[in-house]
Enzyme design. Structure first.
Site, PDB file in Angstrom:
ATOM      1  N   PRO A   2       0.809  -1.213   0.000  1.00 49.66           N
ATOM      2  CG  PRO A   2      -0.642  -1.509   1.767  1.00 49.66           C
ATOM      3  CD  PRO A   2       0.698  -1.931   1.269  1.00 49.66           C
ATOM      4  CD  GLU A   3       2.700   3.209  -4.382  1.00 44.79           C
ATOM      5  OE1 GLU A   3       2.855   4.402  -4.686  1.00 44.79           O
ATOM      6  OE2 GLU A   3       2.842   2.290  -5.202  1.00 44.79           O
ATOM      7  NE  ARG A 124       7.091 -10.210   0.255  1.00 47.31           N
ATOM      8  CZ  ARG A 124       7.590  -9.459  -0.705  1.00 47.31           C
ATOM      9  NH1 ARG A 124       6.791  -8.842  -1.543  1.00 47.31           N
ATOM     10  NH2 ARG A 124       8.876  -9.308  -0.823  1.00 47.31           N
TER      11      ARG A 124
END
Length: 289
Positions: A2-3, A124
């Site tokens: 996400p940005e 992750r």
DNA sequence: CACTTGACCTGTCCGC
DNA sequence: TGCGGACAGGTCAAGT
């Protein structure tokens, strides 16, 4: 993953769903997910109520009425998903998720007193949650170093240009991704805004003209505003606080579009590595000068 | 000091 | 189908 636009979309959803709720139970891998928190993190959370959900750069801040806050970074694959209690019945925004979470990527589960849940999933395991006194947030290293918010109303093109000129010798793409220059830009919106401004990602910052910076400033803000409007970009993992995908990828001009025609001139988009990241350009519109 | 590279993890996709 | 390797949207520590 996400940005800024994705984190902002999550923030807005959480603000709607969890403000006012009271934490009644916590299930967390405290070693992985709370590296800096007190060992009795559950005691700091249980019975606390949610006061506000804020964002700075790509970091989410959930303020509690105990003068503590949860500071959360989703990194590449983190998700924060709110699921209402089943008794809310059909029609609740995320009813379809009831029973699907937690799953094997769930790192933290907050249960609220009305039997709704907030799940922190992270395939992750790069993401993290930290619990800290609200007043200490500005003293966190990242918060001290991070650059200005590109969408703030008082952010000017002159400030934008000056921030970049601190990194005159590096490439414009590396500088865009540097969170200490400008907050919130990641790989997707770096590529999209450079295409919009017709600037090659490897162009040295110091060689850009005032007009280049003006176009990049405008394009970056336009791309991010559009992405927020579309609920962010879902390439693989990203979902919002309701568990829904963002649709910006349907509007992307170069990102993940190698082999397809440039929407401006028709030249085939290419992909290569720049600043250590997969990078997409139109080789006609974006040339090194 | 400025800048680049590798590490952190897991999952997926691609070629053999 | 199985297997190895490359790759994935972020950030930091370590290296040049």
């Amino acid at each position: 993953m996400p940005e800024l636009p994705e984190v902002e979309t999550v923030r807005a959803g959480l603000q709607t769903f969890i403000v006012g709720k009271v934490v009644s139970a916590v299930d967390a891998d405290t070693v992985k997910s709370f590296p800096n928190a007190p060992s009795d993190v559950k005691q700091f959370l249980i019975n606390a109520s949610i006061v506000a959900v804020r964002r700075r750069a790509k970091v989410l801040l959930i303020d509690l009425d105990t003068n503590y806050s949860l500071m959360i970074h989703l990194k590449m694959t983190g998700q924060l998903v709110f699921v209402g209690a089943e008794r809310f019945g059909a029609g609740h925004p995320n009813d379809s998720l009831v029973g699907q979470l937690p799953d094997r990527s769930t790192r933290v589960t907050l249960t609220f007193s009305d039997d709704s849940h907030l799940y922190f999933n992270d395939q992750r395991k790069f993401g993290w949650m930290k619990l800290l006194p609200t007043i200490e947030i500005p003293n966190v290293d990242f918060m001290k170093k991070v650059g200005p918010e590109p969408l703030s109303a008082d952010f000017t093109v002159d400030q934008f240009t000056a921030r970049f000129m601190r990194r005159a010798k590096t490439s414009i793409k590396a500088a865009l991704l540097d969170q200490t220059v400008i907050a919130g830009v990641g790989n997707i919106y770096a590529d999209e805004s450079l295409w919009g401004a017709k600037i090659h990602p490897l162009q040295p910052v110091g060689s850009l003209t005032p007009d280049d910076f003006a176009r990049l400033f405008t394009e970056l803000r336009a791309v991010m505003n559009l992405a927020i409007e579309k609920g962010g970009s879902t390439d693989k993992n990203y979902i919002n606080a309701e568990g829904k995908r963002g649709s910006y990828m349907d509007f992307a001009r170069v990102f993940r579009r190698e082999g397809l025609p440039c929407p401006r001139c028709g030249t085939t988009i290419i992909k290569f590595k720049a600043a250590g990241r997969g990078t997409h350009i139109c080789p006609h519109c974006q040339q090194l000068v």
